[in-house]
Design an enzyme around this catalytic site. Structure first.
Site, mmCIF file in Angstrom:
data_model
loop_
_atom_site.group_PDB
_atom_site.id
_atom_site.type_symbol
_atom_site.label_atom_id
_atom_site.label_comp_id
_atom_site.label_asym_id
_atom_site.label_seq_id
_atom_site.Cartn_x
_atom_site.Cartn_y
_atom_site.Cartn_z
ATOM 1 N N TRP A 129 25.338 5.591 61.696
ATOM 2 C CA TRP A 129 26.060 4.951 62.786
ATOM 3 C C TRP A 129 27.317 4.244 62.302
ATOM 4 C CZ3 TRP A 129 24.882 7.068 67.052
ATOM 5 C CH2 TRP A 129 23.577 7.531 67.264
ATOM 6 N N ASP A 178 27.604 -4.308 64.763
ATOM 7 C CA ASP A 178 26.774 -3.476 65.619
ATOM 8 C C ASP A 178 25.327 -3.896 65.390
ATOM 9 O OD1 ASP A 178 25.291 -1.533 66.882
ATOM 10 O OD2 ASP A 178 26.172 0.171 65.818
ATOM 11 N N LYS A 235 16.632 -0.841 72.695
ATOM 12 C CA LYS A 235 15.684 -1.026 71.611
ATOM 13 C C LYS A 235 14.944 -2.360 71.723
ATOM 14 C CE LYS A 235 18.730 1.817 68.758
ATOM 15 N NZ LYS A 235 17.976 3.067 68.749
#
Length: 365
Positions: A102, A172, A196
């Site tokens: 990511w 992030d 999540k």
């Protein structure tokens, strides 16, 4: 009804109490005669939902008044572009720490908007740990530093955050936001998808320090300009209303379960159940992450061979353990144990893993 042992990496498990409350209110939300999904986003009823979500998040994360809270769409993936588009200025570089897939994707998008530099990477070590980074690692003309605090695919996580001085830090936190105590004031931007730890998919949280807007680039598309959404209180266009409502319920559940401190303690206990077992039998269950970088959210491990891994995953699924496959890019196994995963589910998995190993050793004798 028997609930699955849900280890999906995202969308992931939601608290059962939250699902039950949403079920109760699904058809008639607080006497409106409508579902939350039917409410106008301009209505007083939904504005109250939005305000409740912001207030709860602010209190739980101790977000200072220096920061704005936004509920956007497009996932963290849109933020990969939106952040450099807004804040990567000419003559400055976007500094990136590459710790997994990511962060590599975030770097790729930033290159479209200006100069970037990789100040640290663990790719040569198969992303098994978090690299050491200090303010002295950064170029003098660093405009911002970008990090990914938890790496879902590789199971690594930043354990603490150095002081980077005046350099704005963009983080992030998609897969570990609200999982442990974090000093929000250390960050210029915290962002992440909700799917999540905060709710269902569809909502993106952005916590942005207000003074960043003083160095914002001009000529931005309206929808990709943070100022647009700040001025409109995240209501410039129709937001993901049901997702924000669910997020508010999840935050209420966190409050009822000891706040962030209580959640962190439980997350540490859940992770220890699995890591302790793997440390006891490292020749059979081998963690991908080095000890000093192990994630509380994603426990990744390999087994002696692919045939055994496939058999383990098949037998685990038959016993109700869902989502234990490692990411398709690296294989192996992964147990995502986000906030809503009950400790009993982790206990059941640890017991299954121990029994599976014993059965296998007996079969090869």
């Amino acid at each position: 009804m028997v609930r699955a042992h849900n280890f999906n990496a995202g969308p992931s498990a939601l608290p059962l109490d939250v699902l039950k409350k949403a079920q109760e209110e699904l058809i008639d939300f607080k006497g409106t005669g409508m579902s939350v999904m039917e409410l106008s986003h301009r209505s007083k009823e939904f504005e109250d939902v939005l305000a409740d979500a912001k207030d709860r998040l602010k209190k739980l994360m101790e977000i200072p008044d220096t920061h704005e809270i936004l509920f956007l769409q497009g996932g963290a993936s849109l933020q990969f572009s939106m952040l450099p588009m807004n804040f990567l200025q000419e003559g400055k570089v976007g500094a990136y720490v590459v710790t997994g897939s990511w962060s590599k994707k975030a770097l790729k998008e930033a290159k479209n908007f200006g100069e970037t530099v990789v100040v640290a990477s663990t790719e040569d070590d198969s992303f098994t740990h978090i690299p050491e980074v200090t303010v002295n690692t950064l170029p003098e003309n660093t405009g911002y530093l970008h990090i990914t605090t938890n790496n879902t695919i590789y199971g690594t996580q930043w354990q603490d955050f150095p002081d980077f001085g005046d350099v704005p830090v963009f983080a992030d936190m998609s897969s570990d936001i609200l999982s442990k105590k974090v000093d929000v004031s250390k960050f210029a931007v915290i962002y992440g998808g909700a799917q999540k730890n905060l709710g269902p998919s569809g909502v993106t949280i952005v916590i942005l320090r207000k003074d960043l807007l003083n160095q914002q680039n001009s000529g931005l598309p309206t929808m990709l300009d943070y100022t647009t959404h700040i001025k409109a209180n995240s209501l410039f266009n129709t937001p993901p209303t049901f997702g924000i409502y669910m997020l508010s319920l999840v935050l209420e559940w966190v409050e009822q379960n000891g706040g962030v401190e209580g959640i962190q303690k439980r997350n540490e206990e859940k992770a220890a159940l699995l890591y302790d077992l793997m440390d006891e039998f490292p020749e059979f269950y081998t963690p991908h992450a080095q000890k000093d970088s192990r994630s509380l959210m994603n426990v990744t491990f390999t087994m002696p061979n692919e045939e055994l891994t496939k058999d383990f995953l098949q037998k685990a699924k038959a016993e109700g353990f869902i989502g234990l496959n490692g990411h398709r890019s690296i294989g192996g196994c992964r147990a995502s144990i986000y906030n809503a995963v009950p400790i009993e589910t982790c206990q059941a998995l640890a017991e299954f893993m121990k029994a599976y190993r014993e059965a296998h050793l007996q079969s090869v004798k």
